[in-house]
Design a protein around this motif. Structure first.
Motif, mmCIF file in Angstrom:
data_model
loop_
_atom_site.group_PDB
_atom_site.id
_atom_site.type_symbol
_atom_site.label_atom_id
_atom_site.label_comp_id
_atom_site.label_asym_id
_atom_site.label_seq_id
_atom_site.Cartn_x
_atom_site.Cartn_y
_atom_site.Cartn_z
ATOM 1 N N LEU A 19 0.869 -1.168 0.000
ATOM 2 C CA LEU A 19 0.000 0.000 0.000
ATOM 3 C C LEU A 19 0.905 1.217 0.000
ATOM 4 O O LEU A 19 1.528 1.514 1.006
ATOM 5 C CB LEU A 19 -0.877 0.010 1.250
ATOM 6 C CG LEU A 19 -1.889 -1.128 1.374
ATOM 7 C CD1 LEU A 19 -2.482 -1.137 2.774
ATOM 8 C CD2 LEU A 19 -2.993 -0.993 0.337
ATOM 9 N N LEU A 48 -8.418 1.954 7.165
ATOM 10 C CA LEU A 48 -7.231 1.386 6.510
ATOM 11 C C LEU A 48 -6.054 2.344 6.669
ATOM 12 O O LEU A 48 -6.098 3.470 6.160
ATOM 13 C CB LEU A 48 -7.531 1.147 5.028
ATOM 14 C CG LEU A 48 -6.403 0.508 4.211
ATOM 15 C CD1 LEU A 48 -6.047 -0.880 4.735
ATOM 16 C CD2 LEU A 48 -6.796 0.418 2.734
ATOM 17 N N PHE A 51 -4.760 5.262 4.270
ATOM 18 C CA PHE A 51 -5.869 5.678 3.411
ATOM 19 C C PHE A 51 -6.946 6.396 4.217
ATOM 20 O O PHE A 51 -7.460 7.419 3.792
ATOM 21 C CB PHE A 51 -6.472 4.482 2.674
ATOM 22 C CG PHE A 51 -5.598 3.972 1.569
ATOM 23 C CD1 PHE A 51 -5.791 4.388 0.259
ATOM 24 C CD2 PHE A 51 -4.550 3.107 1.834
ATOM 25 C CE1 PHE A 51 -4.962 3.940 -0.755
ATOM 26 C CE2 PHE A 51 -3.710 2.649 0.821
ATOM 27 C CZ PHE A 51 -3.929 3.064 -0.476
ATOM 28 N N LEU A 117 -6.831 -10.130 -9.043
ATOM 29 C CA LEU A 117 -5.931 -8.988 -8.885
ATOM 30 C C LEU A 117 -4.492 -9.464 -9.020
ATOM 31 O O LEU A 117 -4.097 -10.445 -8.423
ATOM 32 C CB LEU A 117 -6.181 -8.410 -7.491
ATOM 33 C CG LEU A 117 -5.650 -7.054 -7.114
ATOM 34 C CD1 LEU A 117 -6.080 -5.986 -8.110
ATOM 35 C CD2 LEU A 117 -6.174 -6.675 -5.724
ATOM 36 N N GLU A 198 -7.499 3.176 -13.602
ATOM 37 C CA GLU A 198 -7.807 4.071 -12.487
ATOM 38 C C GLU A 198 -6.697 5.097 -12.292
ATOM 39 O O GLU A 198 -5.538 4.733 -12.125
ATOM 40 C CB GLU A 198 -7.955 3.274 -11.177
ATOM 41 C CG GLU A 198 -9.160 2.364 -11.147
ATOM 42 C CD GLU A 198 -9.190 1.490 -9.895
ATOM 43 O OE1 GLU A 198 -8.720 1.934 -8.836
ATOM 44 O OE2 GLU A 198 -9.696 0.362 -10.002
ATOM 45 N N LYS A 243 -15.071 2.738 -2.504
ATOM 46 C CA LYS A 243 -14.565 1.938 -1.392
ATOM 47 C C LYS A 243 -15.317 2.401 -0.149
ATOM 48 O O LYS A 243 -14.912 3.361 0.510
ATOM 49 C CB LYS A 243 -13.061 2.179 -1.208
ATOM 50 C CG LYS A 243 -12.194 1.641 -2.346
ATOM 51 C CD LYS A 243 -10.724 1.831 -2.018
ATOM 52 C CE LYS A 243 -9.822 1.036 -2.925
ATOM 53 N NZ LYS A 243 -9.847 1.479 -4.320
ATOM 54 N N SER A 270 -15.703 -1.651 -4.163
ATOM 55 C CA SER A 270 -14.335 -2.127 -4.087
ATOM 56 C C SER A 270 -13.854 -2.265 -2.643
ATOM 57 O O SER A 270 -14.387 -1.640 -1.712
ATOM 58 C CB SER A 270 -13.490 -1.165 -4.918
ATOM 59 O OG SER A 270 -12.142 -1.372 -4.751
ATOM 60 N N SER A 271 -12.840 -3.077 -2.493
ATOM 61 C CA SER A 271 -12.321 -3.443 -1.177
ATOM 62 C C SER A 271 -11.391 -2.378 -0.601
ATOM 63 O O SER A 271 -10.645 -1.721 -1.318
ATOM 64 C CB SER A 271 -11.564 -4.756 -1.340
ATOM 65 O OG SER A 271 -10.516 -4.886 -0.418
ATOM 66 N N SER A 272 -11.438 -2.214 0.720
ATOM 67 C CA SER A 272 -10.383 -1.491 1.440
ATOM 68 C C SER A 272 -9.664 -2.498 2.332
ATOM 69 O O SER A 272 -9.361 -2.203 3.475
ATOM 70 C CB SER A 272 -10.967 -0.357 2.283
ATOM 71 O OG SER A 272 -11.879 0.423 1.545
ATOM 72 N N ILE A 273 -9.452 -3.693 1.820
ATOM 73 C CA ILE A 273 -8.807 -4.798 2.544
ATOM 74 C C ILE A 273 -9.564 -5.134 3.831
ATOM 75 O O ILE A 273 -8.957 -5.300 4.903
ATOM 76 C CB ILE A 273 -7.311 -4.522 2.867
ATOM 77 C CG1 ILE A 273 -6.681 -3.547 1.883
ATOM 78 C CG2 ILE A 273 -6.533 -5.828 2.966
ATOM 79 C CD1 ILE A 273 -6.174 -4.102 0.616
ATOM 80 N N GLY A 296 -14.701 -5.005 -7.185
ATOM 81 C CA GLY A 296 -13.244 -5.134 -7.010
ATOM 82 C C GLY A 296 -12.927 -5.648 -5.621
ATOM 83 O O GLY A 296 -12.428 -4.909 -4.788
ATOM 84 N N THR A 299 -9.355 -9.336 -2.515
ATOM 85 C CA THR A 299 -8.254 -9.071 -1.583
ATOM 86 C C THR A 299 -8.198 -10.055 -0.418
ATOM 87 O O THR A 299 -7.310 -9.965 0.424
ATOM 88 C CB THR A 299 -8.346 -7.629 -1.013
ATOM 89 O OG1 THR A 299 -9.621 -7.459 -0.395
ATOM 90 C CG2 THR A 299 -8.186 -6.598 -2.106
HETATM 91 O O1 LIG Z 1 -10.105 -1.881 -6.018
HETATM 92 C C1 LIG Z 1 -9.800 -3.094 -6.123
HETATM 93 O O2 LIG Z 1 -10.086 -3.756 -7.114
HETATM 94 C C2 LIG Z 1 -9.061 -3.802 -5.036
HETATM 95 C C3 LIG Z 1 -8.681 -2.951 -3.876
HETATM 96 C C4 LIG Z 1 -7.592 -1.969 -4.152
HETATM 97 O O3 LIG Z 1 -7.046 -1.946 -5.220
HETATM 98 C C5 LIG Z 1 -7.207 -1.085 -3.060
HETATM 99 C C6 LIG Z 1 -7.439 -1.509 -1.776
HETATM 100 C C7 LIG Z 1 -7.121 -0.725 -0.703
HETATM 101 C C8 LIG Z 1 -6.573 0.508 -0.906
HETATM 102 C C9 LIG Z 1 -6.336 0.972 -2.188
HETATM 103 C C10 LIG Z 1 -6.662 0.183 -3.270
HETATM 104 C C11 LIG Z 1 -6.445 0.763 -4.625
HETATM 105 O O4 LIG Z 1 -7.401 0.950 -5.363
HETATM 106 O O5 LIG Z 1 -5.300 1.049 -4.950
#
Ligand SMILES: O=C(O)CCC(=O)c1ccccc1C(=O)O
Ligand SMILES: [Mg+2]
Length: 331
Positions: A19, A48, A51, A117, A198, A243, A270-273, A296, A299
């Motif tokens: 990260l 996170l 972030f 991923l 992105e 996210k 989408s994931s924030s882990i 997304g 993770t």
């Molecule tokens: O968005 C995804 O597909 C997976 C998650 C991911 O990439 C991400 C997860 C946590 C923090 C930042 C990011 C990111 O988009 O870079």
């Protein structure tokens, strides 16, 4: 008849996860449970690091504070609104999920399709892609190594797998020159199979210019969380990435999704882990509000364990509330 509980989890994650050049060794968060008579709901609150603006300690304090006020309000038969402008995003998200579950507003079916991923080694993608049914879409993190190399890999994959669509994520790491180096490796005929890239550049304007110049669609991710961001149709912009842990309440996320759809953009949950617990909830949100878009959420495999709720098809070991990795928070 009304009650609430809070649990703290801390589980090891694989340090291959980078990260912003920082290795994450453990993932920590809270599980919140609210109960009203027969009905109960759960949510995950997991800021996170790097972030989220809030720390876990701050999130925990605010959560306990809100729960106490909520309990008080409910005992006077009043409602306590959940305000995004007063709560940290992770707290607003987790609490709103718990309430939505309790009120049976969140469907049980989830969208467990993932865009596999890849963090650098494209060979990792062949196996999951060969197993995929339906739309073949994979995601590659770019911008960590040479831009030339990123371009070469993306082009090679698009050539090798003709029905593959790619999502790429540069996390604003490229100067316009680097972004151009990447793009030059992608044969023009393949560029439309990049669903989106992105945030290629440091600024939104540079990213727009890049998209225009090379005919590669882009998506907003970091931008979505900036105060001046407005969802709008723009040339070459294909999607917004949401996210929820970094954005806020379920209601706020749903508004963003509706705005995106209204102007013809994809919204990608989408994931924030999050842990498997939060990820399954995100899969349900995706199923309910973005049923035609692969979320997304790939993770989970960064983690050593799943907690309490399991991701469909995952073989990772599962730990429960009584495990040593999960501790009940004294309120
Ligand atoms: O968005 C995804 O597909 C997976 C998650 C991911 O990439 C991400 C997860 C946590 C923090 C930042 C990011 C990111 O988009 O870079
Ligand atoms: Mg991103």
């Amino acid at each position: 008849m009304r009650s609430y509980n809070l649990y703290h989890y801390c589980i090891p994650v694989d340090s291959q996860l980078i990260l912003r050049n920082r290795f994450l060794k453990k993932r920590e968060g809270l599980l919140v449970q609210v109960k009203c008579g027969e009905n109960e709901g759960w949510g995950e609150i997991a800021p996170l690091p790097e972030f989220s603006q809030e720390t876990l300690e701050q999130a925990q304090r605010q959560t306990i504070d809100w729960l106490k006020k909520w309990d008080q309000a409910r005992s006077c038969d009043e409602k306590l609104p959940l305000k995004d402008d007063e709560l940290y995003p992770s707290v607003a998200f987790g609490l709103s999920c718990a309430l939505a579950e309790m009120k049976h507003e969140l469907g049980s079916q989830g969208n467990y399709q993932v865009a596999p991923l890849c963090y650098g080694d494209p060979d990792e993608l062949y196996e999951p892609l060969s197993q995929m049914i339906g739309e073949k879409v994979a995601k590659i993190k770019v911008g960590m190594y040479e831009a030339n190399r990123d371009g070469l890999i993306a082009d090679m994959l698009l050539e090798a797998i003709p029905d593959l669509h790619l999502r790429l994520d540069a996390n604003r790491s490229w100067t316009p020159t680097k972004a151009a180096m990447f793009a030059k490796y992608i044969k023009p005929a393949y560029r439309s199979r990049i669903q989106f890239l992105e945030e290629p550049c440091k600024t939104r304007d540079e990213s727009r210019q890049f998209a225009e110049e090379f005919g590669i669609a882009i998506a907003w991710d970091e931008s979505v969380r900036e105060p001046d961001f407005v969802v709008q149709a723009e040339p070459h912009v294909a999607a917004i990435v949401i996210k929820p842990t970094l954005v806020g309440s379920l209601e706020k996320c749903v508004k963003l999704i509706e705005q995106a759809h209204a102007c013809g953009l994809k919204a990608v949950i989408s994931s924030s882990i999050e842990s498997s617990f939060g990820l399954t909830q995100l899969a349900r949100i995706a199923q309910q509000y973005t049923p035609n878009t692969v979320p997304g959420l790939d993770t989970l495999d960064l983690m050593a364990y799943q907690i309490v709720r399991t991701w469909q098809g995952s073989t990772l070991p599962v730990i429960d509330l009584d495990s040593t990795f999960i501790v009940k928070v004294a309120i």
